[in-house]
Write a protein that holds these residues in place. Structure first.
Motif, PDB file in Angstrom:
ATOM      1  N   GLY A   1      53.212  58.708  21.566  1.00 34.95           N
ATOM      2  CA  GLY A   1      51.879  58.387  21.375  1.00 34.95           C
ATOM      3  C   GLY A   1      51.026  57.938  20.535  1.00 34.95           C
ATOM      4  N   MET A   2      50.978  59.129  19.715  1.00 33.95           N
ATOM      5  CA  MET A   2      50.160  58.958  18.288  1.00 33.95           C
ATOM      6  C   MET A   2      50.752  57.802  17.354  1.00 33.95           C
ATOM      7  N   ALA A   3      52.030  57.594  17.623  1.00 30.24           N
ATOM      8  CA  ALA A   3      52.558  56.423  16.606  1.00 30.24           C
ATOM      9  C   ALA A   3      52.124  55.183  17.200  1.00 30.24           C
ATOM     10  N   ILE A   4      52.187  55.032  18.416  1.00 34.24           N
ATOM     11  CA  ILE A   4      51.686  53.782  18.929  1.00 34.24           C
ATOM     12  C   ILE A   4      50.350  53.413  18.875  1.00 34.24           C
ATOM     13  N   ASN A   5      49.223  54.537  18.988  1.00 39.90           N
ATOM     14  CA  ASN A   5      48.074  54.476  18.611  1.00 39.90           C
ATOM     15  C   ASN A   5      47.730  54.183  17.209  1.00 39.90           C
ATOM     16  N   LEU A   6      47.958  54.809  16.233  1.00 41.03           N
ATOM     17  CA  LEU A   6      48.008  54.434  14.814  1.00 41.03           C
ATOM     18  C   LEU A   6      48.546  52.721  14.624  1.00 41.03           C
ATOM     19  N   MET A   7      49.871  52.858  15.011  1.00 43.50           N
ATOM     20  CA  MET A   7      50.478  51.167  14.724  1.00 43.50           C
ATOM     21  C   MET A   7      49.498  50.145  15.191  1.00 43.50           C
ATOM     22  N   VAL A   8      48.897  50.258  16.337  1.00 40.04           N
ATOM     23  CA  VAL A   8      48.160  49.237  17.004  1.00 40.04           C
ATOM     24  C   VAL A   8      46.894  49.250  16.317  1.00 40.04           C
ATOM     25  N   ALA A   9      46.378  50.345  15.962  1.00 35.31           N
ATOM     26  CA  ALA A   9      44.980  50.372  15.384  1.00 35.31           C
ATOM     27  C   ALA A   9      45.063  49.619  13.800  1.00 35.31           C
ATOM     28  N   GLY A  10      46.353  49.547  13.250  1.00 35.83           N
ATOM     29  CA  GLY A  10      46.385  48.607  12.298  1.00 35.83           C
ATOM     30  C   GLY A  10      46.814  47.244  12.630  1.00 35.83           C
ATOM     31  N   LEU A  11      47.717  47.144  13.646  1.00 33.13           N
ATOM     32  CA  LEU A  11      48.196  45.682  13.779  1.00 33.13           C
ATOM     33  C   LEU A  11      47.301  44.971  14.484  1.00 33.13           C
ATOM     34  N   GLY A  12      46.360  45.338  15.327  1.00 38.18           N
ATOM     35  CA  GLY A  12      45.349  44.410  15.905  1.00 38.18           C
ATOM     36  C   GLY A  12      44.490  43.824  14.808  1.00 38.18           C
ATOM     37  N   PRO A  13      44.024  44.276  13.817  1.00 39.11           N
ATOM     38  CA  PRO A  13      42.840  43.873  12.910  1.00 39.11           C
ATOM     39  C   PRO A  13      43.755  43.029  11.949  1.00 39.11           C
ATOM     40  N   ALA A  14      45.059  43.653  11.508  1.00 41.60           N
ATOM     41  CA  ALA A  14      45.873  43.010  10.659  1.00 41.60           C
ATOM     42  C   ALA A  14      46.474  41.456  11.195  1.00 41.60           C
ATOM     43  N   LEU A  15      46.759  41.341  12.509  1.00 42.85           N
ATOM     44  CA  LEU A  15      46.974  40.150  12.991  1.00 42.85           C
ATOM     45  C   LEU A  15      45.989  39.245  13.148  1.00 42.85           C
ATOM     46  N   ALA A  16      44.822  39.787  13.515  1.00 45.71           N
ATOM     47  CA  ALA A  16      43.317  38.847  13.627  1.00 45.71           C
ATOM     48  C   ALA A  16      43.044  38.179  12.319  1.00 45.71           C
TER      49      ALA A  16
END
Lengths: 324, 369
Positions: free
Chosen positions: A95-110
C-alpha cells in the motif's frame, strides 16, 4: 435566523467534504472486510484524480474523466491485489509503495504531457466538470427559510457524485449483509480456511474485493479533481486516504457507522474552515490545526480502547495459502 | 505458512536487492520513455549529477545522511517485529527538539550545544514514538495505524507551533529565526580544510559522521548485546520469546523508543547542518524513504548505509536531471522510490523463487563435477 443559515451552510459544506471520504472509506471497507489492508486508498484516489482530470481536460467530458479515473484506480488495485494476494507480499508495504509511486507519477506525467508544472489544465469548459444539480423549486424554496433553505442547500445543489456516494451507503450495507457475495466477503476476512473448505475460491474473492475498492477510489479521486476543484494538482488527496482509513476504523468496518464517522470528520473540517481566526466567547480563537487533528486523535483513542472498541476483521493482513 | 525460498547469503544480501533495483529502474525507464525522453540519457545525467563532481558527491551524502537516520529507525523497529511508518512524524518532532536547543542555547559554545541537541532530538523523537509504542504494548492498538495517525498529529502540532509560537516576528512565512552561528553543525569542507584537504563547499556536515556512528551503534546494540538478542527473538517469535524469559511488550516499547530517537536525529543534519532554522515540513518525506532504505538494506546497518547513499544519489541526481531535462521533474525520484519499495518489499517473492531455483540448479551442477 443568522445562526440558522450559518448552521445549514456548515452542514452543506460537511456533505461536500464528506463525499470523497465516504467513497474512500467504503472502498476500504470492501478491501479490509475481505482481509486485505487498505493502505493504498490514498494512492488509488490520487491516481484517479490525475487520470480523470487529464482525460476530462483532453476529451472535454467529465463522464469520460470518471471512466478514466475508475480504470486508473482499478489498475492500481489490480497491482495491489497481485502483490498482496497472488504474491502474498506484505500488504502494508504494498500500500505504501503504491501511495509513494502515484504521488510521484501524477505530477511527473502531468508535467510531461501538459507542461504546466505538474498540474493538469484548468477545467473551465461546460461539461468538463461535475457541476451542482439544481433540484426543482430550490430557488423558490429559499423564500421560506426554515424548510426551504434546508432543501435548497442540503438536498439540492450538489453534484451527481455526492448523491452517488450517499446512495452507496445503503447499497454497501445491502451487499455486505444481504447478498451471498457479502456473506462470503465477511467470512473470508474472518476465516478464509472455512470459506475455502466450503468450496469458494479465497483469492478470487479477495481480488474482487480489492477491485471494488479500486473502483470506488476511482470515483472518490474523480470527485476531488473534477467536482470539488477544477483540475489535478500535486498531492491533492492530502492524506484523505488515511483519514478515510481512520473513519473506517472509527466506524468499526460497518457501512452506516463508517458513514457517520465520515460525516463527523468532515464536520470538524468544515468547522475548522469556518472558525479560522474567529474568536469564540469564553474560549477565544481555537487553533485550526487542533480541530483538523481531532479525527486522528479520536481514532487513536478508539484504537486504544478508551472510546469503545474497534475489532478488525480477524484475517486482515494475512495472506491465504491453500495447504497442499 | 510457507517458508520463503532459501537463498545463499550473498544472493540474499546483494544479488536480490540488485535485481530489485534493476527492475525498479527498468520500470522508471519505461515511464521516462512514455514522457518522450531517453531513459539511457536520463540515467547518465542522474549518475553524473550524483557522483560527477565533489559538489554532487557532497550533496548526495548530505541527502544520504537523512536516509541513514530514518532507515535505521525503520530497521530497528522491524527487528522487534514492528512496522514503524511514523518515522516522518518522529523526525519532525525530533527536529523540534534539536531546533529548540539551537534557538535557546545558541550562544553557548558548540561543544556544549551539540550533545544537548543530540539528546533533545533523540528525546523528542523517542517521546513521539512512545505513545504508539505504549498503546501497542499495553492496549494492542495496531502500531501501523497509530503511527500513521501520529504523523498527521505531528504535522498539525508543528504547523501550529510554527505559525503561532516560533515564527520570527514581522515575517510572513512560518519559520523560526535563524540559529546563532555557534549552533551550526560544522560543514565537512570546513573540517577537512583544517587538516589541509580542500573540498568544495556543500551542505554535507558533521551529522554525516554522526549518522555513521549511529549505524555502528545500532549494529552493536542489535547484534552484540543481550538486549538486541531479546529484541530479535521477540520480533521473530513473541510466543517463544516469553519462554526465554523475554517480555515482548517491554521490547516493543524499548525498540520504538530507539527507533524514534534515530528518526528524531534527522534534525541534526537537516536543521543544524543545513537550514539553520525550524521550518515547515523539513523532513520532506525522508521518513517514508526510510522504509525503502531499510527494505533494500535488508535491515542491516551496512546495507542501510549503501541503500541510503543510493537514495541520496537518486535525490541529488534527480534534481540535476530536472535541470537538464525540462520534461522530467524531481517527482520521478519519488516514482523510483515507490517502485523500489514495491519490488523489494511487496513483490520480492517474484524474484526470490526463480532465483532460488536457478541457484540450486547451478549448485547441483557443481556437485556433479
Amino acid at each position: 435566523m443568522e445562526t440558522y443559515t450559518l448552521i445549514v451552510l456548515l452542514l452543506a459544506a460537511t456533505i461536500r467534504v464528506a463525499t470523497p471520504l465516504l467513497l474512500a472509506a467504503l472502498a476500504g471497507m470492501f478491501s479490509e472486510r475481505s482481509g486485505v489492508i487498505a493502505l493504498g486508498l490514498e494512492g488509488m484516489m490520487l491516481g484517479a484524480a490525475f487520470a480523470s482530470a487529464a482525460v476530462a481536460a483532453v476529451s472535454g467530458s467529465a463522464w469520460l474523466g470518471l471512466g478514466a479515473g475508475i480504470v486508473a484506480a482499478m489498475a492500481l488495485a489490480l497491482l495491489l491485489a497481485f502483490a498482496c494476494v497472488t504474491q502474498r507480499g506484505n500488504q502494508v508495504i504494498a500500500g505504501m509503495a503504491i501511495n509513494l509511486m502515484v504521488a510521484g507519477l501524477g505530477p511527473a506525467l502531468a508535467l510531461a504531457w501538459f507542461d504546466l508544472g505538474g498540474q493538469t489544465p484548468q477545467l473551465e469548459a461546460a461539461g468538463q466538470r461535475f457541476l451542482s444539480l439544481r433540484w426543482p423549486w430550490a430557488e423558490a424554496a429559499r423564500a421560506h427559510p426554515a424548510p426551504g433553505l434546508l432543501y435548497a442547500e442540503l438536498i439540492s445543489g450538489h453534484n451527481f457524485l455526492v448523491y452517488f456516494a450517499a446512495a452507496l451507503v445503503p447499497i454497501s450495507a445491502w451487499v455486505l449483509y444481504r447478498t451471498r457475495f457479502g456473506l462470503r466477503l465477511r467470512a473470508v476476512g474472518e476465516n478464509p480456511a472455512a470459506v475455502d473448505t466450503a468450496g469458494v475460491a479465497v483469492n478470487r474473492l479477495r481480488y474482487q474485493a480489492v477491485l471494488i475498492s479500486g473502483a470506488l477510489c476511482g470515483v472518490a479521486g474523480t470527485y476531488l479533481s473534477t467536482a470539488a476543484s477544477s483540475g489535478f494538482v500535486r498531492d491533492m488527496t492530502a492524506g484523505k486516504g488515511y483519514l478515510a482509513l481512520a473513519a473506517l476504523i472509527f466506524g468499526k468496518w460497518k457501512p452506516w457507522p463508517t458513514c457517520g464517522a465520515c460525516l463527523l470528520f468532515a464536520f470538524t473540517d468544515a468547522l475548522a474552515t469556518r472558525l479560522q481566526g474567529v474568536a469564540l466567547p469564553l474560549v477565544g480563537v481555537i487553533p485550526v490545526q487542533f480541530i483538523l487533528a481531532l479525527p486522528y486523535v479520536l481514532t487513536v483513542l478508539l484504537l486504544a480502547g478508551f472510546v469503545g472498541t474497534a475489532v478488525a476483521p480477524r484475517a486482515i493482513g494475512v495472506p491465504y495459502l491453500k495447504e497442499k | 505458512m510457507s517458508t520463503p525460498a532459501k537463498l545463499p547469503r550473498w544472493a540474499e544480501l546483494f544479488l536480490l536487492p540488485a535485481i530489485n533495483l534493476l527492475v525498479a529502474l527498468l520500470l522508471a525507464g519505461v515511464v521516462i520513455k512514455v514522457m518522450g525522453e531517453s531513459p539511457w540519457a536520463a540515467l547518465k545525467l542522474m549518475t553524473g549529477g550524483a557522483f560527477g563532481s565533489q559538489e554532487s558527491i557532497g550533496y548526495t551524502l548530505y541527502y544520504a545522511t537523512n536516509f541513514i537516520f530514518t532507515g535505521l529507525a525503520v530497521a530497528v523497529a522491524y527487528h522487534a517485529g514492528l512496522f514503524n511508518i511514523g518515522a516522518e512524524g518522529q523526525a519532525y518532532i525530533g527536529g523540534l527538539g534539536v531546533g529548540l536547543v539551537c534557538l535557546w542555547l545558541g550562544a553557548w559554545p558548540f561543544w556544549l550545544v551539540l550533545p544537548l541537541a543530540i539528546l533533545a532530538g533523540a528525546l523528542f523523537g523517542a517521546g513521539w514514538a512512545f505513545i504508539p509504542a505504549w498503546l501497542q504494548a499495553r492496549r494492542g492498538s495496531h502500531i501501523v495505524i497509530t503511527t500513521i495517525m501520529f504523523n498527521f498529529i505531528a504535522a498539525a502540532v508543528m504547523t501550529w507551533l510554527l505559525v503561532n509560537v516560533l515564527i520570527k516576528p514581522g515575517q510572513q512565512s512560518p519559520e523560526s529565526r535563524e540559529f546563532a552561528p555557534n549552533a551550526f553543525m560544522p560543514a565537512l569542507h570546513e573540517l577537512l580544510a583544517k587538516v589541509g584537504i580542500t573540498f568544495t563547499s556543500t551542505p554535507l556536515n558533521l551529522a554525516f559522521v554522526l549518522a555513521l556512528a549511529a549505524a555502528v551503534l545500532v549494529w552493536l546494540l542489535v547484534w552484540r548485546t543481550r538486549w538486541g538478542y531479546a529484541m530479535r527473538v521477540a520480533g521473530l517469535n513473541p510466543a517463544a520469546a516469553v519462554y526465554a524469559g523475554i517480555h515482548p511488550p517491554r521490547v516493543t516499547i524499548w525498540a520504538m523508543l530507539l527507533s524514534g530517537a534515530l528518526a528524531g536525529s534527522l534534525g541534526l543534519n537537516e536543521l543544524m547542518g543545513s537550514q539553520h532554522r525550524i521550518l515547515l515540513d523539513f523532513p520532506g518525506g525522508a521518513g517514508f524513504v526510510g522504509i525503502a532504505v531499510a527494505l533494500m538494506g535488508r535491515n542491516h546497518p551496512l546495507g542501510i548505509f549503501l541503500a541510503a547513499v543510493l537514495f541520496g544519489a537518486l535525490t541529488q541526481g534527480g534534481s540535476q536531471l530536472s535541470f537538464d531535462m525540462p520534461r522530467v521533474n524531481r517527482d520521478m525520484v519519488v516514482v523510483i522510490q515507490g517502485l523500489v519499495i514495491l519490488s523489494c518489499g511487496a513483490l520480492e517473492n517474484i524474484f526470490r523463487r526463480p532465483l532460488a531455483a536457478l541457484l540450486a540448479r547451478f549448485a547441483g551442477r557443481k556437485d556433479e563435477v
